[in-house]
Design a protein around this motif. Structure first.
Motif, PDB file in Angstrom:
ATOM      1  N   SER A  66       0.751  -1.279  -0.065  1.00 49.67           N
ATOM      2  CA  SER A  66      -0.080  -0.131  -0.029  1.00 49.67           C
ATOM      3  C   SER A  66       0.918   1.263  -0.021  1.00 49.67           C
ATOM      4  O   SER A  66       0.327   2.161  -0.111  1.00 49.67           O
ATOM      5  CB  SER A  66      -0.697  -0.044   1.265  1.00 49.67           C
ATOM      6  OG  SER A  66      -0.040   0.213   2.404  1.00 49.67           O
ATOM      7  N   ARG A  67       2.102   1.007   0.299  1.00 47.90           N
ATOM      8  CA  ARG A  67       3.154   2.265   0.568  1.00 47.90           C
ATOM      9  C   ARG A  67       2.756   3.285   1.681  1.00 47.90           C
ATOM     10  O   ARG A  67       2.937   4.422   1.499  1.00 47.90           O
ATOM     11  CB  ARG A  67       3.254   3.023  -0.893  1.00 47.90           C
ATOM     12  CG  ARG A  67       3.647   2.314  -2.038  1.00 47.90           C
ATOM     13  CD  ARG A  67       5.064   1.757  -1.730  1.00 47.90           C
ATOM     14  NE  ARG A  67       5.408   0.953  -2.915  1.00 47.90           N
ATOM     15  CZ  ARG A  67       6.697   0.645  -3.212  1.00 47.90           C
ATOM     16  NH1 ARG A  67       8.022   0.955  -2.319  1.00 47.90           N
ATOM     17  NH2 ARG A  67       7.043   0.047  -4.216  1.00 47.90           N
ATOM     18  N   ARG A  68       1.910   2.691   2.451  1.00 45.25           N
ATOM     19  CA  ARG A  68       1.408   3.624   3.555  1.00 45.25           C
ATOM     20  C   ARG A  68       2.276   3.309   4.625  1.00 45.25           C
ATOM     21  O   ARG A  68       2.841   2.444   5.214  1.00 45.25           O
ATOM     22  CB  ARG A  68       0.177   3.017   3.910  1.00 45.25           C
ATOM     23  CG  ARG A  68      -1.022   3.337   2.766  1.00 45.25           C
ATOM     24  CD  ARG A  68      -2.554   3.295   3.200  1.00 45.25           C
ATOM     25  NE  ARG A  68      -2.739   4.462   3.958  1.00 45.25           N
ATOM     26  CZ  ARG A  68      -4.206   4.827   4.330  1.00 45.25           C
ATOM     27  NH1 ARG A  68      -4.852   3.880   3.826  1.00 45.25           N
ATOM     28  NH2 ARG A  68      -4.395   5.656   4.728  1.00 45.25           N
ATOM     29  N   LEU A  69       2.326   4.548   5.841  1.00 40.98           N
ATOM     30  CA  LEU A  69       3.189   4.482   6.845  1.00 40.98           C
ATOM     31  C   LEU A  69       2.221   3.597   7.801  1.00 40.98           C
ATOM     32  O   LEU A  69       1.176   3.555   8.200  1.00 40.98           O
ATOM     33  CB  LEU A  69       3.251   5.806   7.401  1.00 40.98           C
ATOM     34  CG  LEU A  69       4.106   6.026   8.608  1.00 40.98           C
ATOM     35  CD1 LEU A  69       5.597   5.413   8.512  1.00 40.98           C
ATOM     36  CD2 LEU A  69       3.914   7.330   9.285  1.00 40.98           C
ATOM     37  N   VAL A  70       2.773   2.496   8.457  1.00 36.87           N
ATOM     38  CA  VAL A  70       2.197   1.472   9.246  1.00 36.87           C
ATOM     39  C   VAL A  70       2.605   2.095  10.883  1.00 36.87           C
ATOM     40  O   VAL A  70       1.497   1.715  11.950  1.00 36.87           O
ATOM     41  CB  VAL A  70       2.875   0.047   9.096  1.00 36.87           C
ATOM     42  CG1 VAL A  70       2.251  -0.924  10.226  1.00 36.87           C
ATOM     43  CG2 VAL A  70       2.472  -0.360   7.621  1.00 36.87           C
ATOM     44  N   GLY A  71       3.647   2.428  11.045  1.00 36.48           N
ATOM     45  CA  GLY A  71       4.190   2.913  12.441  1.00 36.48           C
ATOM     46  C   GLY A  71       5.441   3.741  12.523  1.00 36.48           C
ATOM     47  O   GLY A  71       5.989   3.798  11.523  1.00 36.48           O
ATOM     48  N   TRP A  72       5.513   4.433  13.681  1.00 43.08           N
ATOM     49  CA  TRP A  72       6.716   5.199  13.839  1.00 43.08           C
ATOM     50  C   TRP A  72       7.142   5.434  14.888  1.00 43.08           C
ATOM     51  O   TRP A  72       6.197   5.270  16.004  1.00 43.08           O
ATOM     52  CB  TRP A  72       6.428   6.594  13.201  1.00 43.08           C
ATOM     53  CG  TRP A  72       5.286   7.460  13.612  1.00 43.08           C
ATOM     54  CD1 TRP A  72       4.068   7.203  13.305  1.00 43.08           C
ATOM     55  CD2 TRP A  72       5.481   8.293  14.744  1.00 43.08           C
ATOM     56  NE1 TRP A  72       3.420   8.234  13.911  1.00 43.08           N
ATOM     57  CE2 TRP A  72       4.160   8.755  14.859  1.00 43.08           C
ATOM     58  CE3 TRP A  72       6.461   8.821  15.270  1.00 43.08           C
ATOM     59  CZ2 TRP A  72       4.056   9.795  15.645  1.00 43.08           C
ATOM     60  CZ3 TRP A  72       6.308   9.821  16.150  1.00 43.08           C
ATOM     61  CH2 TRP A  72       4.808  10.305  16.482  1.00 43.08           C
ATOM     62  N   ALA A  73       8.398   5.723  15.424  1.00 41.84           N
ATOM     63  CA  ALA A  73       8.614   5.983  16.700  1.00 41.84           C
ATOM     64  C   ALA A  73       9.758   7.175  16.599  1.00 41.84           C
ATOM     65  O   ALA A  73      10.438   7.187  15.521  1.00 41.84           O
ATOM     66  CB  ALA A  73       9.213   4.993  17.558  1.00 41.84           C
ATOM     67  N   ILE A  74       9.863   8.057  17.472  1.00 43.78           N
ATOM     68  CA  ILE A  74      10.751   9.061  17.654  1.00 43.78           C
ATOM     69  C   ILE A  74      11.262   9.335  18.940  1.00 43.78           C
ATOM     70  O   ILE A  74      10.661   9.070  19.968  1.00 43.78           O
ATOM     71  CB  ILE A  74      10.099  10.563  16.994  1.00 43.78           C
ATOM     72  CG1 ILE A  74      11.292  11.376  16.781  1.00 43.78           C
ATOM     73  CG2 ILE A  74       9.125  11.060  18.172  1.00 43.78           C
ATOM     74  CD1 ILE A  74      10.703  12.606  15.896  1.00 43.78           C
ATOM     75  N   ALA A  75      12.609   9.358  19.191  1.00 43.80           N
ATOM     76  CA  ALA A  75      13.450   9.530  20.315  1.00 43.80           C
ATOM     77  C   ALA A  75      14.464  10.653  20.217  1.00 43.80           C
ATOM     78  O   ALA A  75      15.058  10.920  19.146  1.00 43.80           O
ATOM     79  CB  ALA A  75      13.876   8.272  20.736  1.00 43.80           C
ATOM     80  N   ASP A  76      14.906  11.268  21.387  1.00 40.89           N
ATOM     81  CA  ASP A  76      16.271  12.012  21.206  1.00 40.89           C
ATOM     82  C   ASP A  76      17.358  11.209  21.771  1.00 40.89           C
ATOM     83  O   ASP A  76      18.397  11.953  22.161  1.00 40.89           O
ATOM     84  CB  ASP A  76      15.842  13.126  21.986  1.00 40.89           C
ATOM     85  CG  ASP A  76      15.649  12.866  23.706  1.00 40.89           C
ATOM     86  OD1 ASP A  76      15.624  11.588  24.156  1.00 40.89           O
ATOM     87  OD2 ASP A  76      15.492  13.813  24.522  1.00 40.89           O
ATOM     88  N   HIS A  77      17.178   9.945  22.002  1.00 45.49           N
ATOM     89  CA  HIS A  77      18.546   9.159  22.179  1.00 45.49           C
ATOM     90  C   HIS A  77      18.810   8.106  21.429  1.00 45.49           C
ATOM     91  O   HIS A  77      17.733   7.467  20.883  1.00 45.49           O
ATOM     92  CB  HIS A  77      18.204   8.880  23.794  1.00 45.49           C
ATOM     93  CG  HIS A  77      17.175   7.962  24.106  1.00 45.49           C
ATOM     94  ND1 HIS A  77      15.882   8.715  24.015  1.00 45.49           N
ATOM     95  CD2 HIS A  77      16.580   6.902  23.843  1.00 45.49           C
ATOM     96  CE1 HIS A  77      14.739   7.762  24.236  1.00 45.49           C
ATOM     97  NE2 HIS A  77      15.528   6.505  24.051  1.00 45.49           N
ATOM     98  N   THR A  78      19.819   7.502  21.719  1.00 48.53           N
ATOM     99  CA  THR A  78      20.254   6.310  20.954  1.00 48.53           C
ATOM    100  C   THR A  78      20.489   5.067  22.190  1.00 48.53           C
ATOM    101  O   THR A  78      20.205   5.403  23.196  1.00 48.53           O
ATOM    102  CB  THR A  78      21.536   6.225  20.303  1.00 48.53           C
ATOM    103  OG1 THR A  78      22.644   6.743  21.058  1.00 48.53           O
ATOM    104  CG2 THR A  78      21.619   7.113  18.976  1.00 48.53           C
ATOM    105  N   LEU A  79      20.613   3.938  21.702  1.00 46.88           N
ATOM    106  CA  LEU A  79      20.841   2.637  22.580  1.00 46.88           C
ATOM    107  C   LEU A  79      21.688   2.985  23.654  1.00 46.88           C
ATOM    108  O   LEU A  79      21.610   2.723  24.806  1.00 46.88           O
ATOM    109  CB  LEU A  79      21.196   1.633  21.685  1.00 46.88           C
ATOM    110  CG  LEU A  79      21.509   0.080  22.776  1.00 46.88           C
ATOM    111  CD1 LEU A  79      20.061  -0.090  23.172  1.00 46.88           C
ATOM    112  CD2 LEU A  79      21.869  -0.629  21.755  1.00 46.88           C
ATOM    113  N   ALA A  80      22.971   3.621  23.525  1.00 46.36           N
ATOM    114  CA  ALA A  80      24.013   3.851  24.491  1.00 46.36           C
ATOM    115  C   ALA A  80      23.650   4.762  25.602  1.00 46.36           C
ATOM    116  O   ALA A  80      24.209   4.753  26.857  1.00 46.36           O
ATOM    117  CB  ALA A  80      25.345   4.486  23.960  1.00 46.36           C
ATOM    118  N   SER A  81      22.780   5.936  25.169  1.00 46.60           N
ATOM    119  CA  SER A  81      22.491   6.829  26.110  1.00 46.60           C
ATOM    120  C   SER A  81      20.845   6.717  26.764  1.00 46.60           C
ATOM    121  O   SER A  81      20.474   7.636  27.473  1.00 46.60           O
ATOM    122  CB  SER A  81      22.679   8.276  25.453  1.00 46.60           C
ATOM    123  OG  SER A  81      21.628   8.503  24.218  1.00 46.60           O
TER     124      SER A  81
END
Length: 109
Positions: A66-81
Motif C-alpha cells: 500500500s506504500r502507507r506508513l504503518v508505524g513510527w517512533a521518535i526519540a532523542d537518544h540512541t541505545l547507548a544513552s
C-alpha cells in the motif's frame, strides 16, 4: 549559499558498527514490491539534526503493497544513552513489525 548565510553541515557519524556483530539477514533481496497488503514491510531510521549538534531519531515502518506508513517512533537518544527500560526507535519499529505479523492483528488506516 554564502550570500544567504547558509553553510554545509559536516557529516556527523551517529552509528559505529560492531565488526564482530552478526549481520541481519536481507529478507527483501532489494525486491521492494508486494502484491498483498500486510505481507512485506520495510523500516528506516532517519537522523534529524537539531540546533546545538543534537539529533532526533525517527524510525518508520512502511507496508510495501500500500506504500502507507504503518508505524513510527521518535526519540532523542540512541541505545547507548537511554535510561533503563526505554526503547530505541529501531526496537519500537521491530516491535511494531512483530505485532503486525501476528495472525489476527488488524491495522487501521
Amino acid at each position: 549559499m554564502r550570500q544567504a548565510g547558509l553553510r554545509l553541515r559536516r557529516k556527523h557519524r551517529t552509528t559505529i558498527p560492531d565488526p564482530a556483530a552478526a549481520k541481519a539477514a536481507n529478507l527483501i533481496g532489494r525486491d521492494f514490491t508486494a502484491a498483498v497488503v500486510n505481507t512485506k514491510y520495510v523500516d528506516d531510521i532517519t537522523y534529524l539534526p537539531l540546533v546545538g549538534g543534537k539529533f532526533l531519531y525517527l524510525a518508520t515502518v512502511i507496508d510495501l503493497a500500500s506504500r502507507r506508513l504503518v508505524g513510527w517512533a521518535i526519540a532523542d537518544h540512541t541505545l547507548a544513552s537511554r535510561p533503563r527500560g526505554w526503547k530505541t526507535p529501531a526496537e519500537a519499529s521491530n516491535e511494531q513489525l512483530q505485532l503486525l505479523q501476528q495472525t489476527g492483528v488488524a491495522t487501521t488506516g
